[in-house]
Structure formats: C-alpha cells, structure tokens
Enzyme design. Structure first.
Site, short mmCIF file in Angstrom:
data_model
loop_
_atom_site.label_atom_id
_atom_site.label_comp_id
_atom_site.label_asym_id
_atom_site.label_seq_id
_atom_site.Cartn_x
_atom_site.Cartn_y
_atom_site.Cartn_z
N CYS A 30 5.79 2.91 4.09
CA CYS A 30 4.35 2.56 3.82
C CYS A 30 3.60 2.14 5.08
CB CYS A 30 4.22 1.66 2.47
SG CYS A 30 4.33 0.79 2.56
N HIS A 81 3.09 -2.74 -1.16
CA HIS A 81 2.91 -1.39 -1.36
C HIS A 81 1.89 -0.48 -0.35
CE1 HIS A 81 4.51 3.09 -0.81
NE2 HIS A 81 3.57 2.90 -2.08
N HIS A 93 2.01 8.00 0.91
CA HIS A 93 2.37 7.26 0.80
C HIS A 93 3.45 7.60 0.95
CE1 HIS A 93 4.06 6.49 -3.51
NE2 HIS A 93 3.20 7.18 -3.11
#
Length: 123
Positions: A30, A81, A93
């Site tokens: 990510c 994240h 993502h």
C-alpha cells in the site's frame, strides 16, 4: 496535479501486490504504491510506511471535504494501510498478499469499519 495522480494510480490497477514492493515491475504494497504515484507525478518524497505518512504535518481532511488524490488511512486501532481517494466514495490501493492494486468503495463494510481519516499531501 490531482488529475495526474489519479490517472497514474488508476493505470496501476491490476499490478500484483508484493510486501515491500514499490515499482510496477516488482509489485506494490500500500505505501509503496502511494510513494510511487506521488513521486512519479509530483516528485513528492513520502515516508515509506502508512503510519509514517499518516503522521506527516499536513492537513487532516473531513469526510465531507474529501478531494481526489487525498490519502485515506485505515487500521483497527492504529494506521496500517493507506489508499488514494479517487472521488465518488472510491479509492485505489494495494490491499493484500495474493491480490492486486484495485479500486474499492470506501463505504464498503470492511473499509468503513477500519477508516481512520484522511490527509491532503498535494501542494
């Protein structure tokens, strides 16, 4: 600049996930995806981890004021994240091992339950 970031990020949809990955050739995690896109489009050097990106001294953005290219942060209790907001409740993502870079809905149950906020890093 936000449009350039979005075009670049969306163009990477389908790239394999790879923990620690930070290029299209090797895959992305990510924060590697976020770093690659912002450096490629705006020459912006960001920290390597989602948690460190979230700690940057940049404006926090309320949900009602989200704009394309804002960074979205997720986690159970602390940030683990990050994704790039594209508009209309969607974000790009690199979610997990075995997956690929993808578009997801911020209002989906999994992401809404883990959403911790947004920041704006573009100048």
């Amino acid at each position: 600049m936000a449009n350039a970031v979005l075009i670049r990020a969306i163009g990477l949809v389908g790239t394999p996930y790879r923990y620690g990955g930070n290029t299209p050739a090797t895959g992305f995690d990510c924060s590697g995806l976020v770093n690659f896109v912002f450096h490629d489009m705006d020459h912006l050097a960001l920290p390597r981890t989602a948690r460190d990106i979230a700690a940057l001294p940049v404006p926090r953005i309320r949900d009602a004021h989200l704009a394309p290219a804002d960074l979205l942060f997720f986690g159970d209790t602390q940030v683990d994240h990050v994704g790039i907001y594209v508009g209309q409740g969607r974000f790009v993502h690199a979610p997990n091992t075995g997956g690929t870079v993808r578009l997801d809905d911020l209002n989906g149950y999994y992401w809404r339950e883990r959403y911790l906020g947004a920041r704006r890093v573009l100048r």
